[in-house]
Every structure is written in structure tokens, then in C-alpha cells.
Design a protein around this motif. Structure first.
Motif, PDB file in Angstrom:
ATOM      1  N   THR B 136      12.400 -26.070   7.748  1.00 55.55           N
ATOM      2  CA  THR B 136      11.377 -26.642   7.948  1.00 55.55           C
ATOM      3  C   THR B 136      12.076 -28.212   8.328  1.00 55.55           C
ATOM      4  OG1 THR B 136      11.006 -27.069   5.362  1.00 55.55           O
ATOM      5  CG2 THR B 136       9.632 -25.916   7.012  1.00 55.55           C
ATOM      6  N   LEU B 137      11.642 -28.555   8.745  1.00 54.88           N
ATOM      7  CA  LEU B 137      12.334 -30.680   8.955  1.00 54.88           C
ATOM      8  C   LEU B 137      11.703 -31.013   8.888  1.00 54.88           C
ATOM      9  CD1 LEU B 137      14.519 -29.709  12.581  1.00 54.88           C
ATOM     10  CD2 LEU B 137      15.260 -28.955  10.374  1.00 54.88           C
ATOM     11  N   GLY B 138      11.630 -31.764   7.777  1.00 54.04           N
ATOM     12  CA  GLY B 138      10.685 -32.637   7.249  1.00 54.04           C
ATOM     13  C   GLY B 138      11.469 -33.743   6.897  1.00 54.04           C
ATOM     14  N   THR B 139      10.505 -34.956   5.340  1.00 57.90           N
ATOM     15  CA  THR B 139      11.631 -35.703   4.441  1.00 57.90           C
ATOM     16  C   THR B 139      12.901 -35.083   3.982  1.00 57.90           C
ATOM     17  OG1 THR B 139       9.125 -36.226   3.870  1.00 57.90           O
ATOM     18  CG2 THR B 139      10.965 -36.741   2.465  1.00 57.90           C
ATOM     19  N   GLY B 140      12.611 -33.788   3.592  1.00 57.97           N
ATOM     20  CA  GLY B 140      14.079 -33.318   3.636  1.00 57.97           C
ATOM     21  C   GLY B 140      13.837 -31.906   4.714  1.00 57.97           C
ATOM     22  N   ILE B 141      15.744 -31.144   4.427  1.00 57.79           N
ATOM     23  CA  ILE B 141      15.570 -29.906   4.840  1.00 57.79           C
ATOM     24  C   ILE B 141      15.155 -28.633   4.024  1.00 57.79           C
ATOM     25  CG2 ILE B 141      16.634 -28.167   6.494  1.00 57.79           C
ATOM     26  CD1 ILE B 141      18.088 -30.576   7.438  1.00 57.79           C
ATOM     27  N   ALA B 142      14.232 -27.830   4.229  1.00 52.14           N
ATOM     28  CA  ALA B 142      14.367 -26.645   3.411  1.00 52.14           C
ATOM     29  C   ALA B 142      14.219 -25.365   4.079  1.00 52.14           C
ATOM     30  CB  ALA B 142      13.203 -26.974   2.750  1.00 52.14           C
ATOM     31  N   ALA B 143      15.084 -24.265   4.055  1.00 51.96           N
ATOM     32  CA  ALA B 143      14.706 -23.568   4.260  1.00 51.96           C
ATOM     33  C   ALA B 143      15.035 -21.665   3.750  1.00 51.96           C
ATOM     34  CB  ALA B 143      16.535 -23.162   5.587  1.00 51.96           C
ATOM     35  N   ALA B 144      14.810 -20.895   3.837  1.00 55.27           N
ATOM     36  CA  ALA B 144      14.617 -19.439   3.415  1.00 55.27           C
ATOM     37  C   ALA B 144      14.400 -18.635   4.060  1.00 55.27           C
ATOM     38  CB  ALA B 144      12.887 -19.698   2.294  1.00 55.27           C
ATOM     39  N   ILE B 145      14.901 -17.749   3.482  1.00 53.41           N
ATOM     40  CA  ILE B 145      15.004 -16.356   4.624  1.00 53.41           C
ATOM     41  C   ILE B 145      14.788 -15.132   3.843  1.00 53.41           C
ATOM     42  CG2 ILE B 145      17.548 -14.295   4.573  1.00 53.41           C
ATOM     43  CD1 ILE B 145      18.502 -17.677   3.070  1.00 53.41           C
ATOM     44  N   VAL B 146      13.566 -14.416   5.180  1.00 50.94           N
ATOM     45  CA  VAL B 146      13.796 -13.037   4.940  1.00 50.94           C
ATOM     46  C   VAL B 146      13.756 -11.940   5.150  1.00 50.94           C
ATOM     47  CG1 VAL B 146      10.995 -12.369   5.030  1.00 50.94           C
ATOM     48  CG2 VAL B 146      11.582 -14.612   5.238  1.00 50.94           C
ATOM     49  N   ASP B 147      14.102 -10.806   4.635  1.00 52.09           N
ATOM     50  CA  ASP B 147      14.475  -9.906   5.494  1.00 52.09           C
ATOM     51  C   ASP B 147      14.083  -8.735   5.319  1.00 52.09           C
ATOM     52  OD1 ASP B 147      16.601  -8.110   5.431  1.00 52.09           O
ATOM     53  OD2 ASP B 147      17.848  -7.594   3.527  1.00 52.09           O
ATOM     54  N   ARG B 148      13.651  -8.382   6.139  1.00 52.50           N
ATOM     55  CA  ARG B 148      13.136  -6.771   6.326  1.00 52.50           C
ATOM     56  C   ARG B 148      11.050  -6.729   5.601  1.00 52.50           C
ATOM     57  NH1 ARG B 148      18.190  -6.389   7.150  1.00 52.50           N
ATOM     58  NH2 ARG B 148      18.709  -5.006   9.525  1.00 52.50           N
ATOM     59  N   GLY B 149      10.607  -8.114   5.702  1.00 54.74           N
ATOM     60  CA  GLY B 149       9.349  -8.009   5.187  1.00 54.74           C
ATOM     61  C   GLY B 149       9.631  -8.938   3.820  1.00 54.74           C
ATOM     62  N   LYS B 150      10.805  -9.309   3.035  1.00 51.39           N
ATOM     63  CA  LYS B 150      11.261  -9.237   1.328  1.00 51.39           C
ATOM     64  C   LYS B 150      12.126 -10.681   1.676  1.00 51.39           C
ATOM     65  CE  LYS B 150       8.794  -6.156   0.184  1.00 51.39           C
ATOM     66  NZ  LYS B 150       9.218  -4.382  -0.614  1.00 51.39           N
TER      67      LYS B 150
END
Lengths: 321, 321
Positions: B136-150
Motif C-alpha cells: 500500500t502506497l499511502g502516507t507511508g509504504i507498507a507491505a505484506a506477503i501471502v504464501d499459498r493463502g497464509k
């Protein structure tokens, strides 16, 4: 079921071992791969080695849960196929199926560096840590991620290519098609290339005396370490630069993966603090301090056994899942 | 059990929704958070919203499997505690326990961006892909990783901080303590900062006309996009530079994680190809072509619903594990 077999299949040697129920490596055997004799020959040889190991220990096949094989290059672990291995000269070889037919026990195949990282994570320098980044610095760089005891593969089983991140300020063409990849610097090949470029560019080094009448192409990474200890400015500069670049590359992995431990192995790791001191300094300055405070940076502990132990434990995991 | 509840708890609004057995979002409700009234007030408000939603739909509590809450900031998902949230002004708040007592259904808590990424991975732009990097590019940047649904958490639940990788050539101090982090450039704040710096440095921009007698501090990222479309050279330069830097940052994530899909959301994503064209160009040149050929780059699809759907699906996963 009392035993699992682990095989570390390399371009030069096949190391095979037997892991007992408690995870102790009971016996190992190291024999030349003889890859030039073809995949059928090599696979049959692995089968025979395993049969001999069992016979010598008077262990009946019925007491063996499974065998795991760590294979260099691209692997499809689900089908157990060696997709492409430059080291072995293999393409689309159904290693697991062939060995399974020969041995009549379940056989699982995966990439050798993943097996190495799994071994170090579960029984070596990464033991007790949740998330372990295992990295080998050898001819090239390879890495694998172990997340709470299980490998993180990424899409297409292609995660962990820290060696193919292009680094700012570097421009050496990499076989992968990109320029200035970390591997072109922070590997045995990269270190030697930098030293030779410095000498050929007019810098003077003690290595010129050591290899006086000989070809500079005979210099190894271990020679560069010796030159460093002799106070050679070129060797010091190259290992410092290499360490800093490695630290920068690791900082990307730390911010993205948040490993609890980084375990570093491979021949170049023998350079020790000559490489790791500048690496750690750069890493500390390139990540949020919350990462730096919790991370453990270790050299590999199991050495030659890591791949064998990892392959055996991998086979056990596959049987249990 | 026919329903799961999802709550996207933000600094401004609480969005709550009800997901049926087929994964359809049956009803949502958006109300102001009123964070200034304190954590007890906000948590009780969430409980009341959920009770109202169920009452309006005439759904008995016994038909609700669980509720999931996406909370901004650092979270301990195992204990369900909001460790630190700058947006809410919270520190060590046992959100899950409190809501569980109020509602008498199981409640699970996790970070809001992880919930957003899980929603997009399972039911949005990442659907059908094994490994999804949500950013997500908003006020800051954040990210998350989903590996085969988890979700892939990393050590200390700290994976995904692509925004805190320091980028070569950048030097703006970042609140994290490092200089030149990707977030200081490729975020709404970063884009606005670059534009203002250019204008204050003597460059002329159409934005000066638009904000003629007003304070340049009122410029938003959306204004920069409008200026880009009006052919403003400063806006074009800033969005191009930002896109290239984002592509460089993503290249690190691609080589290390090998995502099958990158899903980009947040307000800045509305800049679209103005940002994504230079981003993709840089990414293509910074990774091994094998990654580039298989990766899918998409903008987020679920918008406001991603967090609610992700939180609900997360609660379902926790109940099933």
C-alpha cells in the motif's frame, strides 16, 4: 521407522548419510559424482551407496522412512525432477522416481542450497530461531529461507536469489543477464575478479610476488585472505568493499524477511571478520535498529554435513505432511 | 457456522463487515473511530457495531464463527494485543480479549496491512496466485506477503518493511532512524516533499499557479497527478523518479521472495501508469528475466473492502488451524 537417508548431490562429490530417530548423523560416505558418466549412472550410484550404507550398518530397508536428495540447480520438488543443473549437465531428470524404483523407499528431491539451509536452521547455527536466512558464499551466492522449520519457496520455487540483486555502483555483467549483481562481487569469483582488475589496473599487491612468474588466474579467494593478513592494501580494500556490499544486500533481505538469524556458509565465509566486520557495519546502518537489535549473525556450523542432514530432515517432513 | 465478521480499524474510520459461508461480503458499516475517546471506548464501539450488524441481519450470535480485526501498527497476533499504534495512540491494548468478553465469540487481531494483503490475495487482485506481495502506497509504504493463502510474518512479525530500505542517492531522514528510505520518496508524503523541494529550489511549476496565494503545504499527491496531466515538468519528473525508485525497491522483493503477483493499493496507486510505467521499466531491468516473465503486477481491486474481507478470512483461518 528408525532412519532417514540424506544425500547431498554435488557436481564433484556425492555425500550420503544416515540420520537416526534422534536426528544424529550415524554414518556418512563421500564419493566422487562422476557426472560425466551421465544421469542414469549417477542415480544408480546413489542407490548403491545407500544400499551399502544400510548393509554396513545392518539396517533393513523396512526401518528406513525415506530418502531426501539435495540437487544443485533448478528443481521441481513436487514432482522430484531436476529441471536444470549446470553443475551436473542435467535437464528434466526424474531423480526421485528413478531412485524410488531402485530402492523401493519414498524419495524426495529439492535444491541443494535449500537443503543446506534447512540443515543449518534445524540442527546447526540457526537452531532455536524462528526465521532463518541461510546463505552460501562460494563460486556464486545462493540463499534459502526457513520459516519456523519449513522452507519458504516463493513462486516457481525461485525465492532467495539475493545474489542476483543488482548493486548500485557495480556494472560487471552477470550470467543472469543483469549487470552488477551482488554475486559478481561477493563470491569467490567476484573477489578474485576485483583483485585481478586492481592489479591489471596498475595497483601493486603482494599477490604479484606470490604468483610472480605465474598466471594471476591461479589466485584463489583463500590467497586474497592470506594477502589481507600480510597487510596487502589491495586485498584489504577488496574484502572491505565486498563486505560492505554484502551488508547492503543483506539489509534488503532483513527489511523484507525479518530473519531472526542469518547463517553464512560456503568457502568465502572462511574469510571471517575480514569480510564480516565491514558487512555488519553496513548492515547496522542500513536497517531499522529494531531489526539489528534482534538479529543473530552466525557462520555455518555443520559444514559438509548440513546438506545431508537437511536432505534427510526434508524427506522426514515430506513424509509427515 | 454461517458467518465471520471482519473489522478494519483505522485511525479515522472503523469499517465492519459480515462475510457469509461463500465468502461474500453481506453488509458493511463505516463509522468514525473517535480514537481521541480512548481504547476502551473504541473497542466497545466496535463490539456494538458488530452487535447492530447482526441484529439488522437477524443473525444469531451462535451462527458467527469468529471476528477478525485489522489494527494499524505493531501487533502481537498470537496474544491479540495492539503493541503500539501511532495512528490510534495505543500501547499494549489487549483488543482481542476485550472484544471477546463483550461479544462472547472468538476474536483475532492482526496488523491492518497484513489483513489488506490477505483480502486482496484471496479474493482480490491476487486471487489464483501462489505467492502475493501486497503493498500500500499511502502516507507511508507498507507491505505484506501471502504464501499459498497464509501470511508470511518473518521474525517478530516484522517482515515486509520494503518502505524502510534505504535507497541509493536518497538522503531524507526517515522517522525509523535510517536515511533515504523508500518511504521518504514513494509515498504521498514523499511525492509532496519532492515537489515542494523542487519549487522551493527555484523550479517553476503549474502547482504554484493553482496554490498561488496559498501555502504550498496544502498540495496533495492527487494535485501532483493533475499537474502531471497538465504537462507540468516538475510533476512529471517527480512521478517518474518516484516510479523508478519504487521499481528498484520492488526488484529487491522480487529476487528475494519471488512473488507470483504484486498487488498495489493505497491512495498513491491512483496515479496509475504515470507511476507504474517507469516502475515497471526499472523493475524489468533490475531482475533476472525469469522473474519478469512470470510476475503479474496489478492494482488492488477490493479497495475499502480488502481489510474487512482479509480480517474475516484471517479469523476463519485461525479457527481452522
Amino acid at each position: 521407522m528408525d532412519f532417514v537417508v540424506g544425500v547431498d548431490l554435488g557436481g564433484t562429490n556425492i555425500v550420503t548419510g544416515l540420520l537416526d530417530r534422534e536426528g544424529n548423523l550415524k554414518r556418512t560416505c563421500k564419493l566422487p559424482t562422476e557426472a560425466h558418466l551421465g544421469s542414469s549412472y549417477v542415480i544408480e550410484k546413489i542407490g548403491k551407496i545407500i544400499q551399502s550404507l544400510l548393509a554396513e550398518e545392518q539396517i533393513d530397508k523396512s526401518r528406513v522412512l525415506a530418502a531426501g536428495v539435495g540437487n544443485p540447480g533448478f528443481v521441481d520438488p513436487v514432482r522430484g525432477v531436476s529441471l536444470f543443473s549446470a553443475n551436473l549437465g542435467w535437464k528434466d531428470v526424474p531423480v526421485a522416481d528413478k531412485l524410488r524404483q531402485q530402492l523401493e523407499i519414498p524419495v524426495f528431491l529439492d535444491n541443494d542450497v535449500r537443503m543446506y539451509a534447512l540443515g543449518e536452521a534445524l540442527q546447526g547455527a540457526g537452531k532455536g530461531h524462528d526465521v532463518v536466512l541461510g546463505i552460501t558464499l562460494g563460486t556464486g551466492i545462493a540463499a534459502a529461507i526457513v520459516d519456523r522449520g519449513k522452507l519458504f519457496y516463493g513462486g516457481g520455487y525461485m525465492a532467495g536469489e539475493i545474489g542476483h540483486i543488482p548493486m548500485e555502483g557495480e556494472s560487471t555483467p552477470c550470467p543472469c543477464g543483469v549487470r552488477g549483481c551482488l554475486e559478481t562481487v561477493a563470491s569467490a569469483t567476484g573477489i578474485i575478479r576485483q583483485v585481478r582488475a586492481a592489479i591489471e589496473g596498475g595497483r601493486s599487491s603482494i599477490l604479484q610476488t606470490w604468483f610472480e612468474s605465474e598466471d594471476l588466474s591461479r589466485i584463489t579467494a583463500a590467497d586474497v585472505t592470506r594477502a589481507y593478513d600480510a597487510g596487502d592494501p589491495v586485498a584489504i580494500e577488496v574484502l572491505s568493499h565486498t563486505g560492505r556490499l554484502l551488508g547492503k544486500g543483506l539489509s534488503y533481505a532483513v527489511s523484507l524477511l525479518s530473519p531472526d538469524a542469518i547463517v553464512i556458509g560456503g568457502g568465502v565465509a572462511f574469510a571471517g571478520e575480514r569480510l564480516f566486520a565491514p558487512m555488519k557495519e553496513e548492515l547496522e546502518h542500513s536497517v531499522y535498529h529494531g531489526y539489528w537489535e534482534r538479529i543473530s549473525i552466525r557462520t555455518a556450523e555443520l559444514l559438509d554435513d548440513a546438506g545431508v542432514i537437511g536432505s534427510a530432515l526434508y524427506a522426514k517432513q515430506r513424509m509427515e505432511s
